[in-house]
Design a protein around this motif. Structure first.
Motif, PDB file in Angstrom:
ATOM      1  N   LYS A  48      -1.243  77.855 -34.787  1.00 29.78           N
ATOM      2  CA  LYS A  48      -1.143  76.686 -35.664  1.00 29.78           C
ATOM      3  C   LYS A  48      -2.447  76.445 -36.409  1.00 29.78           C
ATOM      4  O   LYS A  48      -2.457  76.267 -37.626  1.00 29.78           O
TER       5      LYS A  48
ATOM      6  N   THR B 153      -3.004  79.348 -38.920  1.00 29.17           N
ATOM      7  CA  THR B 153      -2.237  79.219 -40.158  1.00 29.17           C
ATOM      8  C   THR B 153      -2.881  78.168 -41.046  1.00 29.17           C
ATOM      9  O   THR B 153      -3.043  78.351 -42.247  1.00 29.17           O
TER      10      THR B 153
ATOM     11  N   MET C 135      39.686  56.387   3.214  1.00 28.33           N
ATOM     12  CA  MET C 135      38.936  55.340   2.496  1.00 28.33           C
ATOM     13  C   MET C 135      37.661  55.906   1.883  1.00 28.33           C
ATOM     14  O   MET C 135      36.873  56.537   2.576  1.00 28.33           O
ATOM     15  N   ALA C 136      37.500  55.711   0.613  1.00 26.51           N
ATOM     16  CA  ALA C 136      36.296  56.233  -0.024  1.00 26.51           C
ATOM     17  C   ALA C 136      35.736  55.216  -0.997  1.00 26.51           C
ATOM     18  O   ALA C 136      36.383  54.877  -1.974  1.00 26.51           O
ATOM     19  N   ASN C 137      34.552  54.718  -0.700  1.00 26.00           N
ATOM     20  CA  ASN C 137      33.917  53.793  -1.635  1.00 26.00           C
ATOM     21  C   ASN C 137      33.301  54.583  -2.781  1.00 26.00           C
ATOM     22  O   ASN C 137      32.968  55.749  -2.617  1.00 26.00           O
ATOM     23  N   PRO C 138      33.131  53.919  -3.927  1.00 24.84           N
ATOM     24  CA  PRO C 138      32.455  54.632  -5.015  1.00 24.84           C
ATOM     25  C   PRO C 138      30.990  54.856  -4.686  1.00 24.84           C
ATOM     26  O   PRO C 138      30.315  53.937  -4.217  1.00 24.84           O
ATOM     27  N   ILE C 139      30.513  56.060  -4.861  1.00 27.40           N
ATOM     28  CA  ILE C 139      29.094  56.358  -4.636  1.00 27.40           C
ATOM     29  C   ILE C 139      28.553  57.143  -5.813  1.00 27.40           C
ATOM     30  O   ILE C 139      29.311  57.796  -6.535  1.00 27.40           O
ATOM     31  N   SER C 140      27.255  57.069  -6.021  1.00 29.05           N
ATOM     32  CA  SER C 140      26.706  57.811  -7.158  1.00 29.05           C
ATOM     33  C   SER C 140      25.429  58.565  -6.814  1.00 29.05           C
ATOM     34  O   SER C 140      24.856  59.228  -7.666  1.00 29.05           O
ATOM     35  N   ASP C 141      24.978  58.477  -5.554  1.00 30.31           N
ATOM     36  CA  ASP C 141      23.782  59.240  -5.182  1.00 30.31           C
ATOM     37  C   ASP C 141      24.134  60.711  -5.014  1.00 30.31           C
ATOM     38  O   ASP C 141      25.146  61.045  -4.413  1.00 30.31           O
ATOM     39  N   ILE C 142      23.283  61.566  -5.564  1.00 32.07           N
ATOM     40  CA  ILE C 142      23.513  63.002  -5.400  1.00 32.07           C
ATOM     41  C   ILE C 142      22.298  63.618  -4.724  1.00 32.07           C
ATOM     42  O   ILE C 142      21.164  63.417  -5.181  1.00 32.07           O
ATOM     43  N   LYS C 143      22.553  64.317  -3.630  1.00 35.40           N
ATOM     44  CA  LYS C 143      21.449  65.051  -3.012  1.00 35.40           C
ATOM     45  C   LYS C 143      21.452  66.441  -3.624  1.00 35.40           C
ATOM     46  O   LYS C 143      22.393  67.215  -3.437  1.00 35.40           O
ATOM     47  N   ARG C 144      20.429  66.738  -4.416  1.00 29.57           N
ATOM     48  CA  ARG C 144      20.386  68.011  -5.144  1.00 29.57           C
ATOM     49  C   ARG C 144      20.177  69.166  -4.180  1.00 29.57           C
ATOM     50  O   ARG C 144      19.475  69.028  -3.178  1.00 29.57           O
ATOM     51  N   MET C 145      20.756  70.267  -4.531  1.00 23.85           N
ATOM     52  CA  MET C 145      20.577  71.458  -3.717  1.00 23.85           C
ATOM     53  C   MET C 145      19.163  71.963  -3.912  1.00 23.85           C
ATOM     54  O   MET C 145      18.712  72.128  -5.047  1.00 23.85           O
TER      55      MET C 145
ATOM     56  N   ILE D 240      16.855  74.882  -3.712  1.00 19.04           N
ATOM     57  CA  ILE D 240      16.868  76.334  -3.531  1.00 19.04           C
ATOM     58  C   ILE D 240      15.446  76.760  -3.216  1.00 19.04           C
ATOM     59  O   ILE D 240      14.522  76.457  -3.964  1.00 19.04           O
TER      60      ILE D 240
END
Lengths: 158, 980
Positions: free
Chosen positions: A64, A67, A1-11, A13
Motif C-alpha cells: 500500500k 503504491t 417436556m422440553a423448555n425452550p433453550i438457546s445456550d449452545i456448547k460449541r464443539m 476440536i
C-alpha cells in the motif's frame, strides 16, 4: 417436556486434530501436484539465494505504501514529460521499420567487427589526402553513400 | 397476412414490421450503431444521441424512428458517423475513463464497449468534472454524479418499470443531474431500494456498495490515492487503444476470482431469477437478466440486497443435541444415529402415525419430494404437510372445486396484459413487489383498469381507479352479489357457460340470498358501487383477479376463493391470455412444496392418497405400503400433540412457533413432544424447543428447483459451499433415510427430479436439461417436454372437460364487540420477509426498518389521545402483545395493522386463536378482535426518518428528453456536423 433453550456448547476440536486434518489436506494436495511443487521450491530457493525473496516479500507486505509512493511520485509535474515520452517512445517503436533497421545494424556490426580486427599498431593517423584516397575504396564508398542517403532522407522530414 | 415494409440499410434490403423501431431492426442485422441509452428491456429513451443514422437524407436518432413506410437508411456515411462521434464525445466529456481502476470494469460497461467498438481513439474535448459530491447515503448503493452521463435509464426504470416514481433528471440546472424526490439524499427519499436503477446503469455512476473497492484488483485504495491512480492512468494511457488493452486484461483477470451463478430468489412467490456475483464467500452483487422469465431486469430490496443472512455468524454449523439446559454441538454421525434410534423407538411403541413431518416452502421441490417420501416410505405415515396450510391451501381448494388446477391460470405476463385487474386482500406492492410493478406499469402507461379491495389504503389502493374497503371477511358477499347482478341483468357470458361450464342453474339458485341490499348491509359497499363494479367487469374483454392472504386467512377462505373463480367462470374470464385467477403465492416455493407431495392427502402432482391407482404406483416404486387415509395437517398435528396422539415431530425450515396462529398454544404443544427435530439455518424460536437441531444450507449453497406463483419450475445453481458442517436438506434427508436402513443413492437433485417426474403425471416431462440456466417449465409438463404457460386452453381437467360452478353460503363468523372493539389486520412489509429470520441479518435492511410497529388511524389516535411512538398493549381472547404506534391514514377507524416482522413480544400470533378456514384448516389470522391499553402516550416513532414511507414521490412518464432538447445549450449532433 422440553423448555425452550438457546445456550449452545460449541464443539471444541483439539488443536492436534485441526493440525492433523490440515496436514492431511496439505499432503493430499502436494501429492497431486508433485511436479509444480518441486519447481516452485526450486524457484523459491533461487529467489532466496539471490536475495530477491526478501525484497519481494518486503515489497508485498508494504504494497500500500509502495503504491502510494510510486503513484504520488510519478504524478509530480517533473515526471509528466518522462511519462509522456515513455508512451511516445513506445508508440514510436511501432513506426520504425525493423527490417530495414536490422539491415543497417548488420552493416554497422560488420564495420565494427573489421575495425576491431585491425591491430592497434596498424591504426596510423590518417591525413586528408589519405581520406580522399580512401573514398576510392569501393567498400568505404558504399558506406559513405548510405550515410549520406540517410541524412538526406531525414532532412526531408525535418 | 401481416404486411412487411422493405427497409434498405447500407444497401441491403430487410423486411420490417409496420411500427417496428428502426434501432430494433438494425440490431437484427450485422450493422453496428452505437447506442448507450438504449436497452432492450426499457425501449428507446432518446437521451444519448449516439444512434444517429441517415434516413432518407436526414440525420435522425434510429431509436426515435418508427418504421411506417419504405425507407433508406445509412449508418456508415460520413455525416452519420461524425454525428455519432460528436455524441460519444459529449458522453466522454461527462464520464472519465479510468477503467483499470474502476469497479465496473467487468466486461459489461456499455460506455467502454461502445467506445471500443466504435473505434474512437482520441477524446476531442477533455472530461469536465461536475460540482456534485457522491451520494453515499443509501446503505445499498451509491450515486456518483461525476461519472453520470445522464442517459436516464435509471429514471425510466424507476418511473415506468418499477413505477416507484422517485428518480428524475433535473434538466433545468446548469449542470443537470439525477435527483431523488424533490432533491434530497437517497436515504431521505421515497426510494424503496429495489436496485433496478443500479442494474440498468450502463456505467459506474450507480453502483452496489458491495462492489465498490471489491471487484477490481486495484480498486481498493484510499480516495486520495485512487484519484492519483486515475490521473496516472490517464497520463500513461493517452489514447483509448492502450487504455482498453490494459483494462480489458484486468477485466478478464477478474473473471478468475468472481463467480457469476444463476439462482432463484428465496423470498416471495414471484420467482425472480438473477446472477449472483461472489468472490470467495462475499456476495458482491445480484444482477437480474433480461432473460429472467418472471422478472426480467426487475428486483426488490430483499432479492437485490437481502443476502447477508447467508454469511451470518448466527448460522448453525454443526448438529445440536439437547443435553439438560443447553445444546451440545455433535458430529453428524452422532446426530443422525440418535434421530434414527428415537424415530424407530417411537414408531415401534406408538405406531407410524404418532410421528409428524412439516416440510418447508423455502426448500426445493426435490427436498419437498424427499420429505414426503421419508414420511411415507421410511416411516409409513401420511402425516406430512407444509406451510401452505398457513396461507395458500384455501385458494388451492377454491380452484380445485371449480377449475381443477390449484395454481395461477397463466403467467405474470397475463396479469400485465389484462384490461382490468382486481386485487382482493393483497398488499401487492409490498408482498409481491416485482409482480405489483407489472400492474402499476400497465395501469400507468397502458390504461389498465385497477380495482382494489382491501382493508388498508396501501400503495395499490392509492393508485387504483376505484378502491373499496369491505368489512373484514365479507369479500364472498360482494363477489357473489356482483355475480348475481350480472346474471340478473343477463350479462353473463352465455356462450362460454354453455360450452365450458357445468352447474349453472343450481348455482344461480344458490345466489338468491346475495341481493345488492344484503351485500350493502354486510360489506358496507354502497349498492351503486356494486352495480358499477358489475358494469366495469362485463365491459372489459380480459379480466384477471389477484388475491392473497386477505382472502384466504379467514374462516371462509376457501369459499371466498371459490366465489372469485365462480365470478370468472360466469364472465368467461378463463382459457385466454390476459384472463384468469391468480392466487399470489407467498413464499419462493410454497407452490412447489405442495406440488411435490408434502401434503397429508396428496402425492406429488395432487393425486389423492386414497386413489388406489396412484398409491399402488408409489408403493411399487418405493417397495412399501402406504396408508390410504389422509394424514394430519399442521393444525391437526398441534391438536394431536395436545391430545397425546402425536409424539414426535420433524420440522424442516419453518418457524412454526412464531408463524402458526395462537403461538401460546403451539409452543405448549412443542413442549409436550417426546421427540422433536428441527432442521434450519438458525436456532429459531421453534428450534429452541427441539431435541435435535440439524444445520441446513440456504438456496445459495445448493442445487435444485423452485416453483413460483406462475407454476414455473426454475433451477438454482450452487454459488457457495455450505457453511461449516451444514448440509442441503436433501443430503440430510438422504443420510437419515440411509441411517434408517434404506438405500437412497441420489448424487444430485436432478436424480430426485427424475424419480418424481417418472411417478407424477403432472411433471412427466420435467428434466434438468430443459431447465438449464434461464430456461423454465410451467406445469403441467407433458412427457415430450412441452409445458403449459396458460392453463385450460383445451378445457378443464374434469371428466367432461367442463368447469364447475360451486354454490356457496355465507355467515359472518367474527366481529368486534364491546370488550374487544378493534380489529387487527396483519401482513408483510416490503423490507422484511415474513417474521424476519433472514432479513434482520442485513444491517442495511435493519437501518431502513429496525422493528415492527402497530399502525393506528388518526381518528383512533385522537380518540385515545395518543401520539406517534406511543406504546400500547393489544389484548385478544387468546393472548396479548405490546408494540409502538405508527399513526397513518393507510388504516381507518377501528382497524389496526400489525406487520408480521416481529418476533418477541410484538408477534401478532400471540393474538390469533385456533379458529380456522372450515375447509382447509388454514388459521384465520385475519380475524382478531382486540382491546387496546395505552402504556405510554408518546415516544420515538418506530418508523425511522430514512424510511421510504416518509418520502415524496414525483410521478412523471419517463425521463422527458424533450426538456433536454429545449435547453439553450443543446445542439442536435446531426446539425453541428451538417453546418460545420
Amino acid at each position: 417436556m422440553a423448555n425452550p433453550i438457546s445456550d449452545i456448547k460449541r464443539m471444541e476440536i483439539p488443536a492436534e486434530e485441526v493440525e492433523k486434518n490440515n496436514l492431511e489436506e496439505l499432503i493430499k494436495s502436494v501429492s497431486e501436484n508433485k511436479e509444480s511443487c518441486i519447481k516452485g521450491i526450486d524457484l523459491l530457493s533461487a529467489m532466496n539465494e539471490s536475495g530477491m525473496l526478501d525484497a519481494a516479500s518486503a515489497l508485498i507486505k508494504h504494497r500500500k505504501e509502495a503504491t502510494k509512493n510510486v503513484v504520488q511520485e510519478l504524478n509530480k509535474p517533473q515526471y509528466s514529460a518522462t511519462l509522456e515520452n515513455l508512451v511516445e517512445l513506445f508508440l514510436l517503436l511501432g513506426e520504425i521499420d525493423v527490417n530495414k533497421v536490422s539491415n543497417v545494424t548488420d552493416k554497422i556490426n560488420h564495420g565494427l567487427k573489421e575495425a576491431m580486427e585491425v591491430p592497434p599498431s596498424n591504426q596510423e593517423k590518417m591525413n586528408y589526402i589519405g581520406m580522399i584516397k580512401a573514398l576510392k575504396d569501393p567498400e568505404i564508398n558504399k558506406s559513405i553513400t548510405m550515410i549520406l542517403s540517410f541524412l538526406k532522407g531525414m532532412g526531408k522530414e525535418l | 397476412m401481416q404486411e412487411h415494409i422493405v427497409v434498405t440499410i447500407n444497401g441491403e434490403e430487410y423486411l420490417a414490421e409496420p411500427g417496428q423501431n428502426l434501432l430494433d431492426l438494425i440490431n437484427t442485422t450485422n450493422e453496428f450503431v452505437p447506442q448507450i441509452c438504449y436497452n432492450e428491456s426499457l425501449g428507446p429513451i432518446k437521451t444519448c444521441d449516439t444512434c444517429m443514422v441517415k434516413v432518407d437524407g436526414e440525420i435522425v436518432r434510429a431509436c426515435g424512428t418508427t418504421i411506417h413506410d419504405v425507407m433508406e437508411v445509412d449508418t456508415v456515411i460520413e455525416t452519420a458517423k461524425s454525428a455519432q462521434k460528436e455524441a460519444l464525445d459529449r458522453i466522454l466529456e461527462k464520464h472519465e475513463l479510468y477503467c483499470t481502476v474502476c469497479d465496473y470494469n467487468n466486461g459489461s460497461c456499455e460506455i467502454h464497449n461502445t467506445v471500443a467498438e466504435f473505434g474512437l481513439e482520441e477524446q476531442s474535448r477533455p472530461f469536465e468534472p461536475k460540482p456534485y459530491e457522491i451520494d453515499n447515503s443509501s446503505p445499498f448503493y451509491r450515486y456518483d454524479p461525476d461519472q453520470c452521463i445522464l442517459c436516464g435509464r435509471c429514471v425510466e426504470v424507476c418511473q415506468d418499470v418499477q413505477v416507484n416514481e422517485t428518480l428524475l433528471i433535473d434538466w433545468k440546472r446548469e449542470q443537470p443531474r439525477v435527483v431523488w424526490d424533490n432533491d434530497v439524499p437517497i436515504d431521505q427519499s421515497s426510494c424503496v431500494s429495489c436496485g433496478q436503477c443500479v442494474t440498468v446503469c450502463p456505467c459506474n455512476a450507480l453502483m452496489e456498495k458491495n462492489m465498490v473497492g471489491e471487484a477490481g484488483f486495484m480498486t481498493d485504495q484510499e480516495p486520495g490515492l485512487l484519484r492519483s491512480m486515475i490521473d496516472l492512468t490517464k497520463k500513461t494511457e493517452p489514447g483509448y487503444g492502450p487504455l482498453f488493452a490494459v483494462s480489458d486484461t484486468e477485466a478478464s483477470m477478474r473473471e478468475e476470482r468472481i463467480e457469476k451463478t444463476k439462482t432463484v430468489c428465496t423470498y416471495c412467490g414471484v420467482g425472480c431469477t438473477f446472477d449472483v456475483w461472489t468472490k470467495d464467500r462475499k456476495i458482491l452483487k445480484v444482477e437480474p437478466q433480461q432473460d429472467s422469465p418472471a422478472n426480467g431486469i426487475s428486483s426488490c430490496i430483499k432479492g437485490k440486497f437481502g443476502w447477508d443472512f447467508v454469511n451470518s455468524e448466527e448460522r448453525l454449523t454443526r448438529p445440536l443435541i439437547r443435553k439438560d439446559d443447553h445444546f451440545v454441538e455433535v458430529e453428524w454421525e452422532e446426530a443422525l444415529s440418535y434421530v434414527s434410534k428415537r424415530f424407530n423407538e417411537i414408531k415401534k411403541d406408538k405406531g407410524a402415525d404418532s410421528l409428524g413431518f412439516i416440510a418447508s416452502s423455502k426448500a426445493t421441490n426435490e427436498e419437498s419430494y424427499l420429505m414426503q417420501k421419508f414420511a411415507r416410505q421410511v416411516i409409513g405415515t401420511n402425516n406430512v404437510d407444509n406451510c401452505s396450510r398457513y396461507c395458500q391451501s384455501p385458494a388451492t381448494k377454491g380452484l380445485f372445486r371449480t377449475v381443477g388446477h390449484g395454481g395461477d391460470s397463466g403467467s405474470i405476463d397475463d396479469i400485465a396484459e389484462a384490461e382490468m385487474v382486481i386485487t382482493i386482500g393483497s398488499n401487492t406492492a409490498e408482498s409481491h413487489p416485482v409482480l405489483a410493478s407489472r400492474i402499476k406499469r400497465s395501469h400507468k402507461l397502458f390504461g389498465q383498469k385497477l380495482y382494489v379491495f382491501d382493508l388498508r389504503k396501501h400503495e395499490m389502493a392509492q393508485r387504483a381507479d376505484r378502491f373499496f374497503q369491505p368489512k373484514s371477511g365479507t369479500d364472498l358477499v360482494w363477489l357473489s352479489a356482483v355475480t348475481k347482478y350480472i346474471i340478473d341483468q343477463g350479462w353473463e357470458n352465455k356462450d362460454f357457460i354453455g360450452k365450458w361450464v357445468n352447474g349453472f342453474e343450481e348455482y344461480k339458485e344458490s345466489l338468491s340470498k346475495f341481493t345488492l341490499e344484503y351485500a350493502e348491509k354486510m360489506t358496507n359497499i354502497p349498492r351503486e358501487d356494486l352495480i358499477d363494479i358489475a358494469k366495469q367487469i362485463v365491459n372489459v374483454d380480459k379480466l384477471a383477479i389477484c388475491w392473497a392472504m386477505g382472502v384466504t386467512q379467514h374462516q371462509l377462505g376457501s369459499d371466498t376463493s371459490t366465489a372469485i373463480s365462480n365470478l370468472l367462470l360466469i364472465t368467461g374470464n378463463y382459457m385466454r391470455n390476459g384472463t384468469g385467477a391468480f392466487p399470489l403465492r407467498g413464499h419462493n416455493n410454497v407452490q412447489g412444496c405442495s406440488d411435490f407431495g408434502s401434503m397429508p392427502n396428496f402425492f406429488p402432482g395432487y393425486e389423492k392418497v386414497s386413489d388406489d391407482n396412484a398409491r399402488t404406483r408409489y408403493e411399487k416404486a418405493w417397495n412399501t405400503e402406504i396408508p390410504n387415509e389422509p394424514g394430519m395437517d399442521n393444525h391437526e398435528m398441534m391438536v394431536a400433540i395436545h391430545e397425546g396422539k402425536l409424539n414426535a415431530l420433524y420440522i424442516k425450515g419453518e418457524d412454526t412457533g412464531i408463524v402458526d396462529a395462537n403461538i401460546n398454544y403451539v409452543t405448549d404443544a412443542l413442549e409436550k413432544l417426546d421427540f422433536f427435530v428441527v432442521q434450519d439455518l438458525f436456532l429459531t424460536h421453534t428450534a429452541q424447543y427441539a431435541d435435535v437441531v440439524l444445520p441446513a444450507a440456504p438456496s445459495l449453497e445448493k442445487d435444485g428447483t423452485f416453483t413460483n406463483t406462475e407454476r414455473r419450475i426454475q433451477r438454482l445453481y450452487k454459488a457457495l459451499d455450505p457453511m461449516g458442517e451444514s448440509k442441503p436438506d436433501w443430503v440430510i434427508l438422504k443420510d437419515l433415510a440411509n441411517k434408517m436402513g434404506y438405500d437412497w443413492d441420489y448424487r444430485h437433485p436432478s436424480e430426485i427430479m427424475k424419480e418424481a417426474a417418472s411417478l407424477a403425471p403432472l411433471f412427466a416431462g420435467v428434466d434438468y436439461k430443459l431447465l438449464e440456466n434461464y430456461n423454465s417449465l410451467q406445469w403441467p409438463v407433458n412427457e415430450d417436454g412441452t409445458d403449459t404457460p396458460l392453463l385450460f386452453t383445451e378445457g378443464f381437467p374434469f371428466e367432461d372437460n367442463k368447469a364447475k360452478l360451486y354454490p356457496l353460503n355465507f355467515e359472518l363468523k367474527h366481529d368486534t364487540d364491546e370488550e374487544f372493539d378493534l380489529h387487527v389486520n396483519n401482513g408483510r412489509v416490503l423490507e422484511h420477509f415474513h417474521e424476519g429470520n433472514m432479513t434482520y441479518k442485513s444491517s442495511g435492511i435493519v437501518k431502513e426498518l429496525p422493528s415492527s410497529f402497530i399502525e393506528i388511524s388518526p381518528e383512533l389516535a385522537k380518540a385515545r389521545e395518543i401520539k406517534e411512538g406511543a406504546k400500547v398493549k393489544l389484548v385478544s381472547k387468546a393472548g396479548e402483545t405490546t408494540g409502538k404506534v405508527h399513526i397513518t391514514d393507510r388504516v381507518s377507524g377501528n382497524e389496526l395493522y400489525l406487520p408480521l416482522n416481529a418476533s418477541g413480544k410484538s408477534a401478532v400470533n400471540f393474538l390469533t386463536d385456533n379458529s380456522v378456514d372450515k375447509d382447509s384448516n388454514t388459521p384465520a389470522y385475519k380475524e382478531i378482535a382486540v382491546r387496546m391499553e395505552v402504556l405510554e402516550k408518546k415516544g420515538k416513532s418506530p418508523l425511522p426518518d430514512n424510511n421510504y414511507r416518509r418520502g415524496n414521490r414525483q410521478p412523471q412518464i419517463g425521463v422527458q428528453p424533450e426538456r433536454k432538447w429545449e435547453r439553450k445549450d443543446y445542439i442536435f449532433p446531426g446539425k453541428v456536423n451538417q453546418n460545420g
